[in-house]
Design a protein around this motif. Structure first.
Motif, PDB file in Angstrom:
ATOM      1  N   THR A 127       0.853  -1.191   0.000  1.00 45.24           N
ATOM      2  CA  THR A 127       0.000   0.000   0.000  1.00 45.24           C
ATOM      3  C   THR A 127       0.888   1.240   0.000  1.00 45.24           C
ATOM      4  O   THR A 127       2.060   1.159   0.390  1.00 45.24           O
ATOM      5  CB  THR A 127      -0.907   0.038   1.245  1.00 45.24           C
ATOM      6  N   PRO A 128       0.359   2.392  -0.417  1.00 40.63           N
ATOM      7  CA  PRO A 128       1.181   3.611  -0.394  1.00 40.63           C
ATOM      8  C   PRO A 128       1.785   3.899   0.973  1.00 40.63           C
ATOM      9  O   PRO A 128       2.928   4.341   1.071  1.00 40.63           O
ATOM     10  CB  PRO A 128       0.189   4.698  -0.821  1.00 40.63           C
ATOM     11  N   THR A 144       3.473  -0.414  -6.442  1.00 39.35           N
ATOM     12  CA  THR A 144       2.545   0.417  -5.680  1.00 39.35           C
ATOM     13  C   THR A 144       2.693   1.875  -6.116  1.00 39.35           C
ATOM     14  O   THR A 144       3.800   2.337  -6.365  1.00 39.35           O
ATOM     15  CB  THR A 144       2.846   0.294  -4.174  1.00 39.35           C
ATOM     16  N   THR A 145       1.586   2.600  -6.205  1.00 33.09           N
ATOM     17  CA  THR A 145       1.639   4.000  -6.610  1.00 33.09           C
ATOM     18  C   THR A 145       1.238   4.901  -5.450  1.00 33.09           C
ATOM     19  O   THR A 145       0.824   4.435  -4.403  1.00 33.09           O
ATOM     20  CB  THR A 145       0.711   4.251  -7.815  1.00 33.09           C
ATOM     21  N   GLY A 146       1.385   6.200  -5.655  1.00 33.91           N
ATOM     22  CA  GLY A 146       0.981   7.155  -4.632  1.00 33.91           C
ATOM     23  C   GLY A 146       2.114   7.974  -4.062  1.00 33.91           C
ATOM     24  O   GLY A 146       1.952   8.654  -3.055  1.00 33.91           O
ATOM     25  N   LYS A 177      -9.104  -0.638  -5.063  1.00 36.46           N
ATOM     26  CA  LYS A 177      -7.978   0.263  -5.330  1.00 36.46           C
ATOM     27  C   LYS A 177      -8.134   1.535  -4.500  1.00 36.46           C
ATOM     28  O   LYS A 177      -9.219   2.126  -4.463  1.00 36.46           O
ATOM     29  CB  LYS A 177      -7.893   0.601  -6.815  1.00 36.46           C
ATOM     30  N   LEU A 178      -7.044   1.961  -3.858  1.00 39.18           N
ATOM     31  CA  LEU A 178      -7.120   3.072  -2.912  1.00 39.18           C
ATOM     32  C   LEU A 178      -6.928   4.441  -3.550  1.00 39.18           C
ATOM     33  O   LEU A 178      -7.522   5.422  -3.107  1.00 39.18           O
ATOM     34  CB  LEU A 178      -6.072   2.877  -1.806  1.00 39.18           C
ATOM     35  N   ASP A 179      -6.077   4.537  -4.571  1.00 39.96           N
ATOM     36  CA  ASP A 179      -5.740   5.854  -5.118  1.00 39.96           C
ATOM     37  C   ASP A 179      -6.513   6.135  -6.401  1.00 39.96           C
ATOM     38  O   ASP A 179      -6.816   5.239  -7.183  1.00 39.96           O
ATOM     39  CB  ASP A 179      -4.230   5.976  -5.372  1.00 39.96           C
ATOM     40  N   SER A 210      -5.484   6.565 -11.154  1.00 36.53           N
ATOM     41  CA  SER A 210      -4.465   5.532 -11.071  1.00 36.53           C
ATOM     42  C   SER A 210      -3.097   6.099 -11.442  1.00 36.53           C
ATOM     43  O   SER A 210      -2.978   7.125 -12.110  1.00 36.53           O
ATOM     44  CB  SER A 210      -4.807   4.382 -12.019  1.00 36.53           C
ATOM     45  N   SER A 254     -12.174   8.463 -13.021  1.00 30.95           N
ATOM     46  CA  SER A 254     -11.843   7.201 -12.369  1.00 30.95           C
ATOM     47  C   SER A 254     -13.109   6.417 -12.060  1.00 30.95           C
ATOM     48  O   SER A 254     -14.021   6.930 -11.412  1.00 30.95           O
ATOM     49  CB  SER A 254     -11.062   7.453 -11.071  1.00 30.95           C
TER      50      SER A 254
END
Length: 268
Positions: free
Chosen positions: A80-81, A102-104, A161-163, A166, A209
Motif C-alpha cells: 500500500t502507499p 505500488t503507486t501514490g 484500489k485506494l488511489d 491511477s 476514475s
C-alpha cells in the motif's frame, strides 16, 4: 542459494499481485525466490502461497531481517502507499534494489530515492503499470497528442484500489503533457450540475476514475479532433498480464544505477 541467479524477496506476498509475483519468480530460470514478506504471513499458508513446499524460502513479517538474512538482490513491493515508502527506504539502505508497483508517491520522493540509489550504486524501478500493452498505450497516446491535443482519460479499476486517479493515468497525462501546451478543453462557460462530473483536471486534460467490482485494470485515452475521435484502450484481463514486466524489471535493475520511474524507460 543457486549461483548466478537474482535473489528476490516479494513484499505483500499474500496479496493478489504478490501471489502472481511469487509464481512468476518461481517460474523464471534466472530468478530465485528467497523470501516472502506479509504482515499476516503464517507458515501454515506457505504451501497455498507457493503451490508446493517452501524449499528454503524464508517467510517473515520482518522486512529488514529477511533482506539481510537472504542476501537479497531485489525487493518486489506490491503493498500500500503507506507501507511502500518505508519498504523502499529499508531496501535502499541495505543495498537491495527496489522494484515497486505500488503507486501514490510524489515526484520529490521519487527524486530522493533516485539519488539514494545512485549513492548506494544500485538500480531501482517504480512502475505505475507493468503490463507491456499498457506501456505501448501510453507511448501511442503521447505520439497522438502531437496532432490531437484535446484528450480525456477514463481509467477503470477494481473497487479495492485506494488511489484515484491511477498511477497509469497520471503517467499517461505526464507523457502527453510533454507534447502539448496546457489548454482549456470544453466550453469556457460549462458548469457542473453535479460536482466532479467533468473529472479531474491536469493541465486542461480531464481524467475520470471508475471503481467497480469485476474490473482489474483498464484505461482508454480518448482524443477529439475536427470530425473525428481516436480511442486508445488497454485492458488487463487478469493480474498475470503484469508479470512479464515484473520479471523484466527484476533483471534490468541489476544493470544500472539510480531509480527509474516508468517501465517504458527499460523498453528498447
Amino acid at each position: 542459494m543457486t549461483a548466478n541467479k537474482i535473489r528476490v524477496v516479494v513484499v505483500g506476498a499474500k496479496g493478489r499481485m504478490g501471489r502472481e509475483t511469487v509464481k512468476a519468480v518461481l517460474n523464471d530460470p534466472e530468478l530465485e525466490l528467497v523470501g516472502c514478506i506479509d504482515r499476516t504471513l503464517q507458515d501454515v499458508a506457505v504451501s497455498a502461497l507457493l503451490g508446493h513446499e517452501a524449499n528454503g524460502v524464508k517467510f517473515s513479517t520482518d522486512l529488514s531481517k529477511t533482506l539481510l538474512e537472504t542476501n537479497a538482490d531485489v525487493m518486489v513491493d506490491f503493498t500500500t502507499p503507506a507501507t511502500m515508502k518505508g519498504n523502499i527506504d529499508k531496501a535502499i539502505e541495505l543495498g537491495v534494489r527496489p522494484v515497486v508497483g505500488t503507486t501514490g508517491m510524489t515526484p520529490e520522493e521519487i527524486a530522493n530515492w533516485n539519488q539514494l540509489c545512485k549513492d548506494r550504486g544500485i538500480g531501482g524501478l517504480i512502475a505505475p503499470n507493468f503490463a507491456i500493452g499498457a506501456i505501448l498505450m501510453m507511448r501511442f497516446a503521447q505520439q497522438a497528442a502531437r496532432y490531437l491535443p484535446h484528450v480525456e482519460i477514463i481509467e477503470m479499476h477494481h473497487d479495492q484500489k485506494l488511489d484515484a486517479p491511477s498511477g497509469t493515468a497520471i503517467k499517461t497525462l505526464e507523457l502527453i503533457a510533454l507534447e502539448r501546451e496546457a489548454m482549456q478543453q470544453g466550453h469556457p462557460d460549462e458548469q457542473e450540475t453535479i460536482a466532479g462530473s467533468r473529472g479531474g483536471d491536469y493541465e486542461g486534460m480531464r481524467v475520470h476514475s471508475v471503481r467497480l467490482p469485476g474490473y482489474v485494470a483498464h484505461q482508454q485515452v480518448i482524443f477529439g479532433g475536427l470530425g473525428q475521435t481516436l480511442t486508445i484502450r488497454h485492458d488487463s484481463i487478469n493480474r498475470e498480464s503484469f508479470m512479464p514486466g515484473v520479471v523484466m524489471g527484476c533483471k534490468q535493475v541489476m544493470k544500472y544505477e539510480g531509480l527509474v520511474y516508468g517501465l517504458e524507460n527499460l523498453l528498447d
